[in-house]
Design an enzyme around this catalytic site. Structure first.
Site, PDB file in Angstrom:
ATOM      1  N   GLN A 269     -16.616 -30.838  -9.728  1.00 16.73           N
ATOM      2  CA  GLN A 269     -17.642 -30.390 -10.552  1.00 16.73           C
ATOM      3  C   GLN A 269     -18.911 -30.991  -9.988  1.00 16.73           C
ATOM      4  O   GLN A 269     -18.882 -31.982  -9.472  1.00 16.73           O
ATOM      5  CB  GLN A 269     -17.336 -30.386 -12.109  1.00 16.73           C
ATOM      6  CG  GLN A 269     -17.360 -31.778 -12.530  1.00 16.73           C
ATOM      7  CD  GLN A 269     -16.727 -31.824 -13.859  1.00 16.73           C
ATOM      8  OE1 GLN A 269     -16.626 -30.954 -14.653  1.00 16.73           O
ATOM      9  NE2 GLN A 269     -16.077 -32.951 -14.364  1.00 16.73           N
ATOM     10  N   HIS A 313     -17.681 -37.440 -31.761  1.00 21.09           N
ATOM     11  CA  HIS A 313     -16.564 -38.493 -31.394  1.00 21.09           C
ATOM     12  C   HIS A 313     -16.170 -38.926 -32.663  1.00 21.09           C
ATOM     13  O   HIS A 313     -14.819 -39.410 -32.738  1.00 21.09           O
ATOM     14  CB  HIS A 313     -17.335 -39.307 -30.384  1.00 21.09           C
ATOM     15  CG  HIS A 313     -17.347 -38.941 -29.092  1.00 21.09           C
ATOM     16  ND1 HIS A 313     -18.603 -38.349 -28.562  1.00 21.09           N
ATOM     17  CD2 HIS A 313     -16.433 -38.229 -28.209  1.00 21.09           C
ATOM     18  CE1 HIS A 313     -18.421 -38.092 -27.135  1.00 21.09           C
ATOM     19  NE2 HIS A 313     -17.340 -37.824 -26.951  1.00 21.09           N
ATOM     20  N   ASP A 336     -15.758 -39.499 -20.154  1.00 22.09           N
ATOM     21  CA  ASP A 336     -16.663 -40.218 -20.366  1.00 22.09           C
ATOM     22  C   ASP A 336     -16.797 -41.517 -21.145  1.00 22.09           C
ATOM     23  O   ASP A 336     -17.574 -42.438 -21.341  1.00 22.09           O
ATOM     24  CB  ASP A 336     -17.891 -39.314 -21.248  1.00 22.09           C
ATOM     25  CG  ASP A 336     -17.321 -38.844 -22.413  1.00 22.09           C
ATOM     26  OD1 ASP A 336     -16.654 -39.334 -23.018  1.00 22.09           O
ATOM     27  OD2 ASP A 336     -17.455 -37.434 -22.490  1.00 22.09           O
ATOM     28  N   GLU A 356      -7.750 -38.121 -17.102  1.00 23.21           N
ATOM     29  CA  GLU A 356      -9.090 -37.237 -16.810  1.00 23.21           C
ATOM     30  C   GLU A 356      -9.048 -36.551 -15.239  1.00 23.21           C
ATOM     31  O   GLU A 356      -8.557 -37.213 -14.427  1.00 23.21           O
ATOM     32  CB  GLU A 356     -10.147 -38.077 -16.762  1.00 23.21           C
ATOM     33  CG  GLU A 356     -11.609 -37.549 -16.299  1.00 23.21           C
ATOM     34  CD  GLU A 356     -12.095 -36.537 -17.015  1.00 23.21           C
ATOM     35  OE1 GLU A 356     -12.730 -35.502 -16.137  1.00 23.21           O
ATOM     36  OE2 GLU A 356     -11.922 -36.661 -18.026  1.00 23.21           O
ATOM     37  N   ASP A 390      -4.541 -33.532 -13.692  1.00 22.75           N
ATOM     38  CA  ASP A 390      -4.801 -32.398 -14.633  1.00 22.75           C
ATOM     39  C   ASP A 390      -4.054 -32.653 -15.836  1.00 22.75           C
ATOM     40  O   ASP A 390      -2.844 -33.023 -15.550  1.00 22.75           O
ATOM     41  CB  ASP A 390      -4.310 -31.338 -13.723  1.00 22.75           C
ATOM     42  CG  ASP A 390      -4.270 -30.037 -14.678  1.00 22.75           C
ATOM     43  OD1 ASP A 390      -5.679 -29.467 -14.901  1.00 22.75           O
ATOM     44  OD2 ASP A 390      -3.370 -29.884 -15.441  1.00 22.75           O
ATOM     45  N   ALA A 391      -4.506 -32.693 -16.997  1.00 21.98           N
ATOM     46  CA  ALA A 391      -3.715 -32.820 -18.077  1.00 21.98           C
ATOM     47  C   ALA A 391      -2.739 -31.959 -18.295  1.00 21.98           C
ATOM     48  O   ALA A 391      -1.482 -32.672 -18.809  1.00 21.98           O
ATOM     49  CB  ALA A 391      -4.586 -32.493 -19.375  1.00 21.98           C
ATOM     50  N   ASP A 431      -9.690 -34.074 -25.790  1.00 21.94           N
ATOM     51  CA  ASP A 431     -11.112 -33.878 -25.820  1.00 21.94           C
ATOM     52  C   ASP A 431     -11.410 -33.091 -24.436  1.00 21.94           C
ATOM     53  O   ASP A 431     -11.836 -33.809 -23.445  1.00 21.94           O
ATOM     54  CB  ASP A 431     -11.795 -35.248 -25.798  1.00 21.94           C
ATOM     55  CG  ASP A 431     -13.123 -35.382 -25.740  1.00 21.94           C
ATOM     56  OD1 ASP A 431     -14.035 -34.385 -25.955  1.00 21.94           O
ATOM     57  OD2 ASP A 431     -13.712 -36.515 -25.244  1.00 21.94           O
TER      58      ASP A 431
END
Length: 589
Positions: A269, A313, A336, A356, A390-391, A431
């Site tokens: 991205q 958060h 992040d 992530e 990838d989750a 998240d």
């Protein structure tokens, strides 16, 4: 294979007018081969234009399924119109094809820059998207009838054989263009330069065919006019290529404000970061510094605003840490490091695994001065292990590893086979991007939650950010129904936040004003608002919305506030919704 030319079948239908044989500078066999080579190149360029529009529309507007459907359906419809219009140019097919290719090269090559301009300076690009889809579709549709006429003028062939040869070259070219866009043009040149270079290739191929191979069909005046037009088109495309970097910086300033200090295109991205360069910023509650508040954008969507990220958060993490042990925690997404920051405030947290997708985000979270200061250097903590994956795939591999002993994949920190790797998790924090984003729907599916539930320890909790409950309530409650469908009991709650309208906007932006430039986004976020972030806390037994006895001091989350948020959200429940699955996603933007 390309068939050799055949004599026309007696009695076969032909064109209404008699085709005059073309006077070529090469033998007819080589001439046909050159025409088919141009068909190949034009088909590749045409498909690149289509994919460019789809990719840019998805990035600028969102919802890739809708944008792809709009672009492709409009373009195919326009191709039919172009084919009909080309019937009037068959008597001067060479001139018509030269003009069509020059115009297509200009329109297609500049489409990305024009769409980005509309988005950056006018705030919307839907009308321009439809307009470019129509224009490019009409021009692509006009190519085949004109090329058919040209190839028949070289040597007459029965209609079936000619169509087969033409479409064979067209389809193979489309294959090459379709593969070149994601694997060559986009990663090497980017969207703007990639489109401009494609336009230049298109102009050279079309111009060379007409101005050289069919030059004897052109009058001197027409030949010079077409040459001038092609030179002008190539000059414009070359100028655009030279100015692409400056244009992109100017457009980025128009979109994100003047404080852009990080802008990178990772393999996943586009990552843009503004502000956050001043000292002392901490968890969104300290001094902002001279660089202004940090804002992190992923593919144009605001994911983190230093002004109010702590609200999000704190509400995401701390209710899930209550109600049982929280020594082993799994974070899905959260590259992040801000959710990890909140988890590490518990001394009982012994192991945190972060899964992530984008290694570029993880790298920034560790090394960027502003973001690492905001997350308190959480990803450098020895208790934290990061995995780039990838989750959904990672959860599936964990299930396979648990049943067959196969390791779930490499970790960025620590060996994959370390002790406790296969142990279940006390807390799982999801998240992830908003469920209304098409690429994320599988991460809110029944299959995904079924895999996650299998990794929960007895008494374990799963918490999910489920989107904006007041702006997209059906989507929010569909997430809740999907979690219940895998045997989890859920508790919905919400906290005041600023989720933006999904259309062309982020999933964590700043309210209906989500399209505002970053400086105003921060100002609106600082004032607060009447929209909410929505969460779901789930466990095998009905969980209690509370805070853990060892919870650290919090700014925005209290026990009384959580209970009020739970009552307020439960009152808005939409009953009888069906769960979302991989085969039947039910989320809408």
């Amino acid at each position: 294979m390309i068939d050799p030319s055949e004599p026309a079948v007696p009695g076969a239908l032909g064109p209404p007018e008699t085709l005059e044989a073309a006077r070529l500078p090469v033998p007819s066999g080589l001439g046909r081969l050159l025409v088919l080579a141009v068909v190949f190149v034009c088909a590749a360029c045409g498909l690149v234009y289509e994919l460019e529009l789809v990719a840019l529309a998805t990035y600028l507007v969102g919802d890739s399924v809708t944008q792809a459907s709009v672009v492709l359906s409009v373009m195919v419809f326009a191709m039919g119109i172009g084919a009909l219009l080309a019937k009037r140019m068959r008597c001067r097919a060479a001139v018509g094809f030269g003009a069509v290719e020059a115009l297509l090269a200009l329109v297609g090559g500049s489409s990305a820059m024009a769409l980005y301009s509309c988005f950056a300076w006018f705030g919307q690009s839907r009308s321009a998207l439809v307009g470019f889809s129509l224009a490019i579709g009409v021009l692509i549709g006009a190519e085949v009838p004109l090329l058919m006429t040209l190839i028949q003028r070289i040597r007459r062939q029965d209609a079936g054989g000619a169509v087969a040869d033409l479409f064979a070259a067209d389809y193979v070219g489309a294959l090459v263009g379709g593969l070149a866009f994601p694997f060559l043009l986009l990663p090497r040149l980017g969207q703007l330069t990639g489109a401009l270079v494609t336009g230049a290739v298109n102009a050279v191929a079309g111009g060379a065919l007409v101005l050289w191979l069919f030059r004897r069909d052109l009058s001197p005046r027409t030949r010079w006019l077409l040459l001038l037009v092609n030179v002008l088109v190539l000059a414009l495309l070359a100028t655009g290529t030279l100015l692409a970097s400056s244009f992109e910086r100017a457009a980025r300033r128009a979109v994100y404000g003047p404080g852009v200090r990080v802008a990178v295109q990772t393999g996943v991205q586009e990552v843009v970061m503004t502000g956050g360069t001043g000292g002392g910023a901490g968890a969104g509650r300290g001094r902002k510094g001279s660089g202004g508040p940090l804002e992190l954008y992923l593919d144009g969507r605001l994911r983190v605003s230093e002004v109010n990220e702590y609200r999000y958060h704190e509400a995401l993490v701390h209710p899930a840490m209550a109600g049982g042990p929280h020594a082993r925690v799994l974070v899905l997404g959260g590259g992040d490091g801000l959710a990890v920051r909140e988890i590490l405030r518990y001394r009982a947290a012994r192991s945190v695994t972060v899964v992530e997708l984008d290694p570029g985000v993880l790298r920034l979270a560790r090394t960027d001065p502003g973001l690492s200061r905001l997350n308190h250097h959480a990803l450098r903590d020895p208790r934290v292990h990061t995995v780039t994956a990838d989750a959904f795939d990672w959860l599936r591999q964990r299930r396979a590893a648990a049943s067959g002993g196969r390791p779930p994949g490499p970790s960025r920190r620590g060996p994959p086979g370390r002790r406790g790797e296969s142990a279940p998790y006390d807390v799982i924090v999801s998240d992830l991007p908003d469920p209304g984003i098409t690429a994320s729907t599988k991460l809110y599916s029944q299959e995904f939650y079924g895999l996650a539930a299998r990794l929960l320890a007895p008494g374990g909790r799963l918490v999910v950010h489920a989107g904006a409950p007041t702006q997209r309530p059906r989507s929010y409650w569909t997430v809740e129904a999907t979690m219940r469908s895998v045997g989890l009991a859920t508790v919905p709650y919400r906290v005041p936040g600023q989720p933006a309208d999904f259309s062309g906007a982020p999933d964590r932006a700043t309210g209906p004003e989500g399209s505002l430039p970053p400086g105003r986004c921060s100002a609106v976020a600082a004032r607060g608002g009447n929209t909410f972030w929505g969460f779901l806390l789930a466990a095998r037994r009905p969980p209690r919305l509370d805070l853990a006895p060892d919870a650290p001091p919090l700014v925005s989350v209290t026990r009384a506030g959580l209970r009020a948020d739970e009552r307020g959200e439960a009152a808005d429940r939409i009953p009888f919704l069906r769960p979302s699955t991989l085969m039947h996603p039910r989320y809408q933007g």
